[in-house]
Motif scaffolding. Structure first.
Motif, short mmCIF file in Angstrom:
data_model
loop_
_atom_site.label_atom_id
_atom_site.label_comp_id
_atom_site.label_asym_id
_atom_site.label_seq_id
_atom_site.Cartn_x
_atom_site.Cartn_y
_atom_site.Cartn_z
N ASP A 134 -11.78 14.01 3.02
CA ASP A 134 -13.07 13.31 3.01
C ASP A 134 -12.86 11.81 2.88
O ASP A 134 -13.41 11.16 1.99
CB ASP A 134 -13.94 13.83 1.86
N PHE A 135 -12.07 11.27 3.78
CA PHE A 135 -11.75 9.84 3.74
C PHE A 135 -13.00 8.98 3.82
O PHE A 135 -13.83 9.16 4.70
CB PHE A 135 -10.81 9.48 4.89
N GLU A 136 -13.13 8.07 2.88
CA GLU A 136 -14.23 7.10 2.88
C GLU A 136 -13.64 5.74 2.54
O GLU A 136 -13.09 5.53 1.47
CB GLU A 136 -15.30 7.48 1.87
N ILE A 137 -13.76 4.82 3.46
CA ILE A 137 -13.07 3.54 3.35
C ILE A 137 -13.47 2.76 2.10
O ILE A 137 -12.62 2.14 1.44
CB ILE A 137 -13.31 2.70 4.64
N GLY A 154 0.81 -1.21 0.00
CA GLY A 154 0.00 0.00 0.00
C GLY A 154 0.84 1.26 0.00
O GLY A 154 0.47 2.28 -0.60
N MET A 155 1.99 1.21 0.67
CA MET A 155 2.88 2.36 0.67
C MET A 155 3.51 2.55 -0.71
O MET A 155 3.67 3.67 -1.19
CB MET A 155 3.94 2.21 1.75
N LYS A 156 3.86 1.45 -1.34
CA LYS A 156 4.42 1.53 -2.70
C LYS A 156 3.39 2.10 -3.67
O LYS A 156 3.75 2.82 -4.61
CB LYS A 156 4.87 0.15 -3.16
N LEU A 157 2.12 1.78 -3.44
CA LEU A 157 1.05 2.27 -4.32
C LEU A 157 0.64 3.71 -4.00
O LEU A 157 -0.16 4.30 -4.72
CB LEU A 157 -0.18 1.36 -4.19
N GLY A 158 1.17 4.25 -2.89
CA GLY A 158 0.84 5.62 -2.52
C GLY A 158 -0.45 5.77 -1.75
O GLY A 158 -0.93 6.89 -1.52
N VAL A 159 -1.03 4.66 -1.33
CA VAL A 159 -2.32 4.71 -0.62
C VAL A 159 -2.18 5.37 0.74
O VAL A 159 -3.03 6.18 1.15
CB VAL A 159 -2.92 3.29 -0.48
N PHE A 160 -1.13 5.04 1.46
CA PHE A 160 -0.92 5.60 2.79
C PHE A 160 -0.82 7.12 2.73
O PHE A 160 -1.48 7.84 3.49
CB PHE A 160 0.34 5.00 3.41
N GLU A 161 0.00 7.63 1.79
CA GLU A 161 0.15 9.08 1.65
C GLU A 161 -1.16 9.74 1.25
O GLU A 161 -1.51 10.81 1.74
CB GLU A 161 1.23 9.39 0.61
N ALA A 162 -1.88 9.09 0.34
CA ALA A 162 -3.17 9.64 -0.11
C ALA A 162 -4.14 9.78 1.05
O ALA A 162 -4.84 10.79 1.17
CB ALA A 162 -3.76 8.76 -1.20
#
Length: 369
Positions: free
Chosen positions: A62-65, A48-56
């Protein structure tokens, strides 16, 4: 998959510094060493970090899981369970660490927005101050901007003004004013609040019909939970299950628990322990305490999963840390009797006391949130 990976990641950041997240290979190496018995979990965290999800997620106001889960399933070819676990873990890490960043020149941006009557910019800034996202949280300033927008006819401000009146944030608490603003512009969020007012008789008479009317107007995932609770109280279990199911599909964790329990008991739906396990597992990933307790019970019973007392005890202790009343009470009994664990009267008393505190908190908790 084990939610204890959250503690491992936080420990790694605390020890090596948060900047380690920018050094992916080094972070992967350190995390694998720290959580050598959780390789699958480590893989997902690093991926997920490699995909940039954590930073995003850090910079997502407006975080929505469900949005992230859908993205990961479609574009990273992850299974839904893997995607949910990854996103939930990141969410808890971000909340635990408490990332903070500052929007540069925000005061000048606000001044320009006022001068040019840029209502859309003012609305964004008001929400920014309301949420404390990129600025120090300031309810008084948020109230001031939202009130100005309301005077200019921007009715989207009504929910936020009502919410601050309801809770006394940035303004003296005034429930009648809150009720007025919620009714002035019944959007999805205001509808949820009005439904709760009527459901619990919060400064109005209890009216379940009106409560349901407003819940049905709301698209908030919590609205499905309260629809289900109303229907369940009316013993319409089939309709309650369908309401909970809608919330569960949006990963509302209390709905996940409710769906799991109705499936487990065969109430309002055909009994299906395998499906119940599925929903309890998702709730566990979202740190829902009662789902975690139910996973413990299933592991003790060995009906739909392999009987595993060690795993059951691990779930039980995790559920207790998540403040499950049933888990604390059962652990108190186990330590008192010396069942599955070494007898320890001090632990028994401690878990019993924790159970009583949790019970009192739930009894005293006002259900308007």
């Amino acid at each position: 998959m084990n939610i204890q990976i959250i503690e491992k990641v936080v420990d790694v950041f605390n020890h090596y510094g948060d900047v380690l997240r920018f050094q992916i290979e080094r972070f992967e190496e350190v995390l694998n060493d720290a959580a050598f018995d959780m390789m699958d979990e480590c893989y997902l965290v690093v991926l997920g970090m490699k995909l940039g999800v954590f930073e995003a997620m850090i910079f997502d106001e407006d975080f929505e899981i469900s949005r992230y889960v859908t993205y990961l399933c479609e574009y990273a070819s992850l299974k839904e369970e893997e995607a949910l676990f990854m996103v939930s873990v990141y969410s808890q890490i971000i909340e635990t660490i408490g990332y903070y960043f500052e929007i540069p020149d925000v005061e000048q941006f606000l001044k320009n927005a006022y001068q040019h009557n840029q209502f859309s910019h003012l609305y964004v800034l008001a929400r920014t101050y309301f949420l404390g996202f990129g600025v120090t949280q300031d309810y008084e300033k948020a109230f001031e901007i939202f009130s100005y927008l309301y005077q200019q006819g921007v009715l989207e401000s009504c929910y936020y003004i009502g919410y601050m009146y309801e809770h006394g944030y940035g303004i003296e608490q005034d429930i009648l004013q809150a009720f007025h603003y919620y009714q002035t512009n019944v959007d999805s969020q205001s509808a949820l609040r009005l439904g709760l007012f009527y459901m619990y008789g919060y400064y109005v008479e209890v009216d379940e019909e009106k409560a349901m009317y407003y819940f049905l107007q709301s698209q908030e995932k919590e609205a499905y939970l309260y629809q289900g609770l109303l229907l369940e109280s009316q013993k319409d279990y089939s309709a309650a299950f369908q309401a909970y199911l809608k919330g569960a599909k949006s990963f509302q964790k209390e709905c996940l628990y409710k769906v799991g329990m109705l499936l487990k008991r065969g109430i309002g739906v055909e009994l299906n322990l395998n499906e119940a396990l599925h929903y309890f597992t998702y709730g566990y990933y979202l740190l829902q305490e009662d789902c975690t307790y139910e996973l413990s019970m299933l592991s003790f019973d060995g009906v739909v999963v392999k009987k595993d007392e060690k795993q059951a005890l691990e779930y039980l202790h995790q559920a207790a840390r998540l403040k499950s009343y049933d888990a604390c009470l059962l652990l108190s009994q186990f330590y008192e009797w010396g069942r599955y664990v070494q007898k320890n009267h001090q632990y028994a008393l401690s878990y019993y006391q924790q159970a009583q505190v949790i019970k009192e908190e739930k009894e005293n908790q006002y259900e308007i949130i």
